[in-house]
Structure formats: structure tokens, C-alpha cells
Motif scaffolding. Structure first.
Motif, PDB file in Angstrom:
ATOM      1  N   MET A   1      49.477  50.856  37.962  1.00  0.00           N
ATOM      2  CA  MET A   1      48.710  49.402  38.313  1.00  0.00           C
ATOM      3  C   MET A   1      48.612  49.408  39.785  1.00  0.00           C
ATOM      4  SD  MET A   1      50.890  45.759  37.687  1.00  0.00           S
ATOM      5  CE  MET A   1      51.284  46.119  36.184  1.00  0.00           C
ATOM      6  N   LYS A   2      47.457  48.705  39.931  1.00  0.00           N
ATOM      7  CA  LYS A   2      46.878  48.566  41.403  1.00  0.00           C
ATOM      8  C   LYS A   2      47.530  47.335  41.841  1.00  0.00           C
ATOM      9  CE  LYS A   2      43.015  51.693  40.646  1.00  0.00           C
ATOM     10  NZ  LYS A   2      41.474  51.951  40.957  1.00  0.00           N
ATOM     11  N   THR A   3      47.835  47.348  43.167  1.00  0.00           N
ATOM     12  CA  THR A   3      48.700  45.925  43.712  1.00  0.00           C
ATOM     13  C   THR A   3      48.059  45.733  45.111  1.00  0.00           C
ATOM     14  OG1 THR A   3      50.554  46.933  44.220  1.00  0.00           O
ATOM     15  CG2 THR A   3      50.365  46.148  42.087  1.00  0.00           C
ATOM     16  N   LYS A   4      47.362  46.885  45.617  1.00  0.00           N
ATOM     17  CA  LYS A   4      46.978  46.554  47.094  1.00  0.00           C
ATOM     18  C   LYS A   4      45.724  46.867  47.464  1.00  0.00           C
ATOM     19  CE  LYS A   4      51.603  48.325  48.376  1.00  0.00           C
ATOM     20  NZ  LYS A   4      52.459  49.403  48.988  1.00  0.00           N
ATOM     21  N   LEU A   5      45.194  46.300  48.439  1.00  0.00           N
ATOM     22  CA  LEU A   5      43.678  46.306  48.615  1.00  0.00           C
ATOM     23  C   LEU A   5      43.833  45.931  50.344  1.00  0.00           C
ATOM     24  CD1 LEU A   5      40.458  45.195  46.648  1.00  0.00           C
ATOM     25  CD2 LEU A   5      40.827  44.466  49.334  1.00  0.00           C
ATOM     26  N   SER A   6      42.628  46.849  50.954  1.00  0.00           N
ATOM     27  CA  SER A   6      42.337  46.869  52.386  1.00  0.00           C
ATOM     28  C   SER A   6      41.119  46.225  52.633  1.00  0.00           C
ATOM     29  CB  SER A   6      42.704  48.236  53.174  1.00  0.00           C
ATOM     30  OG  SER A   6      42.351  47.755  54.477  1.00  0.00           O
ATOM     31  N   CYS A   7      40.787  45.003  52.767  1.00  0.00           N
ATOM     32  CA  CYS A   7      39.522  44.471  53.046  1.00  0.00           C
ATOM     33  C   CYS A   7      38.775  45.097  54.466  1.00  0.00           C
ATOM     34  CB  CYS A   7      39.681  43.012  53.214  1.00  0.00           C
ATOM     35  SG  CYS A   7      37.918  42.155  53.495  1.00  0.00           S
ATOM     36  N   PRO A   8      37.661  45.383  54.457  1.00  0.00           N
ATOM     37  CA  PRO A   8      37.016  46.120  55.442  1.00  0.00           C
ATOM     38  C   PRO A   8      37.289  45.095  56.891  1.00  0.00           C
ATOM     39  CG  PRO A   8      35.563  46.130  53.683  1.00  0.00           C
ATOM     40  CD  PRO A   8      36.575  45.388  53.194  1.00  0.00           C
ATOM     41  N   TYR A  38      32.806  39.349  44.337  1.00  0.00           N
ATOM     42  CA  TYR A  38      33.211  40.548  43.686  1.00  0.00           C
ATOM     43  C   TYR A  38      33.873  40.326  42.424  1.00  0.00           C
ATOM     44  CZ  TYR A  38      32.256  43.451  47.945  1.00  0.00           C
ATOM     45  OH  TYR A  38      31.744  44.224  48.911  1.00  0.00           O
ATOM     46  N   SER A  39      33.561  41.090  41.281  1.00  0.00           N
ATOM     47  CA  SER A  39      33.888  40.938  39.826  1.00  0.00           C
ATOM     48  C   SER A  39      35.569  41.411  40.049  1.00  0.00           C
ATOM     49  CB  SER A  39      33.203  41.489  38.832  1.00  0.00           C
ATOM     50  OG  SER A  39      33.259  42.997  38.902  1.00  0.00           O
ATOM     51  N   ARG A  40      36.293  41.109  38.985  1.00  0.00           N
ATOM     52  CA  ARG A  40      37.646  41.893  38.785  1.00  0.00           C
ATOM     53  C   ARG A  40      37.568  43.142  38.840  1.00  0.00           C
ATOM     54  NH1 ARG A  40      42.701  41.033  36.719  1.00  0.00           N
ATOM     55  NH2 ARG A  40      43.368  42.620  35.429  1.00  0.00           N
ATOM     56  N   ASP A  41      36.538  43.632  38.187  1.00  0.00           N
ATOM     57  CA  ASP A  41      36.157  45.302  37.882  1.00  0.00           C
ATOM     58  C   ASP A  41      36.138  45.738  39.591  1.00  0.00           C
ATOM     59  OD1 ASP A  41      36.946  45.529  35.286  1.00  0.00           O
ATOM     60  OD2 ASP A  41      35.012  45.292  34.727  1.00  0.00           O
ATOM     61  N   GLU A  42      35.220  45.236  40.128  1.00  0.00           N
ATOM     62  CA  GLU A  42      34.852  45.692  41.627  1.00  0.00           C
ATOM     63  C   GLU A  42      35.949  45.783  42.355  1.00  0.00           C
ATOM     64  OE1 GLU A  42      30.144  44.499  41.729  1.00  0.00           O
ATOM     65  OE2 GLU A  42      31.788  43.020  42.015  1.00  0.00           O
ATOM     66  N   ILE A  43      36.860  44.630  42.352  1.00  0.00           N
ATOM     67  CA  ILE A  43      38.256  44.735  43.230  1.00  0.00           C
ATOM     68  C   ILE A  43      39.196  45.701  42.949  1.00  0.00           C
ATOM     69  CG2 ILE A  43      40.062  42.955  43.508  1.00  0.00           C
ATOM     70  CD1 ILE A  43      38.169  40.538  43.277  1.00  0.00           C
ATOM     71  N   LEU A  44      39.068  45.880  41.454  1.00  0.00           N
ATOM     72  CA  LEU A  44      40.258  47.010  41.022  1.00  0.00           C
ATOM     73  C   LEU A  44      39.733  48.215  41.364  1.00  0.00           C
ATOM     74  CD1 LEU A  44      41.755  45.278  37.941  1.00  0.00           C
ATOM     75  CD2 LEU A  44      42.749  45.512  39.987  1.00  0.00           C
ATOM     76  N   PHE A  45      38.495  48.279  41.699  1.00  0.00           N
ATOM     77  CA  PHE A  45      38.117  49.910  41.866  1.00  0.00           C
ATOM     78  C   PHE A  45      38.326  50.224  43.495  1.00  0.00           C
ATOM     79  CE2 PHE A  45      34.406  52.339  43.765  1.00  0.00           C
ATOM     80  CZ  PHE A  45      34.543  53.521  42.954  1.00  0.00           C
ATOM     81  N   LEU A  46      38.220  48.629  44.161  1.00  0.00           N
ATOM     82  CA  LEU A  46      38.696  49.269  45.632  1.00  0.00           C
ATOM     83  C   LEU A  46      40.055  49.252  45.800  1.00  0.00           C
ATOM     84  CD1 LEU A  46      35.973  46.777  46.920  1.00  0.00           C
ATOM     85  CD2 LEU A  46      35.877  49.284  47.159  1.00  0.00           C
ATOM     86  N   ALA A  47      40.843  48.719  44.932  1.00  0.00           N
ATOM     87  CA  ALA A  47      42.539  48.631  45.067  1.00  0.00           C
ATOM     88  C   ALA A  47      42.824  49.988  44.951  1.00  0.00           C
ATOM     89  CB  ALA A  47      42.911  47.544  44.312  1.00  0.00           C
ATOM     90  N   TYR A  48      44.350  49.957  45.271  1.00  0.00           N
ATOM     91  CA  TYR A  48      45.134  51.283  44.993  1.00  0.00           C
ATOM     92  C   TYR A  48      46.780  50.753  44.576  1.00  0.00           C
ATOM     93  CZ  TYR A  48      46.451  50.673  49.935  1.00  0.00           C
ATOM     94  OH  TYR A  48      46.853  50.262  51.083  1.00  0.00           O
TER      95      TYR A  48
END
Length: 48
Positions: A1-8, A38-48
């Protein structure tokens, strides 16, 4: 499960689960980057 994302822009976004992360990321985008959508899929693609 991906729960973190770093915005540029430097903002760290963390959720308790993927749904929360997507909601928090979309809220950040609306507030800080209203021209980006961004769509849900795009956000989760960038997340970790």
C-alpha cells in the motif's frame, strides 16, 4: 500500500491509506497548484 508522496514543490504528503493519500494530494493540488489535475492512478503512480 502506498501512503507517501513528495510533491515537486517540496510538500510531503502522507495518508493513513491510499484513499486518504489521494484525498490529501488532491486537496494540496487544489490549494497550491489549481492548474494541475491528477487522477487517482496518476497520484498512486507517483506515491510510495
Amino acid at each position: 500500500m502506498k501512503t507517501k508522496l513528495s510533491c515537486p514543490c517540496g510538500e510531503w504528503i502522507e495518508g493513513v491509506d491510499e484513499d486518504d493519500l489521494v484525498a490529501r494530494t488532491q486537496a494540496h493540488l487544489a490549494a497550491a497548484h489549481p492548474d494541475l489535475d491528477y487522477s487517482r492512478d496518476e497520484i498512486l503512480f507517483l506515491a510510495y
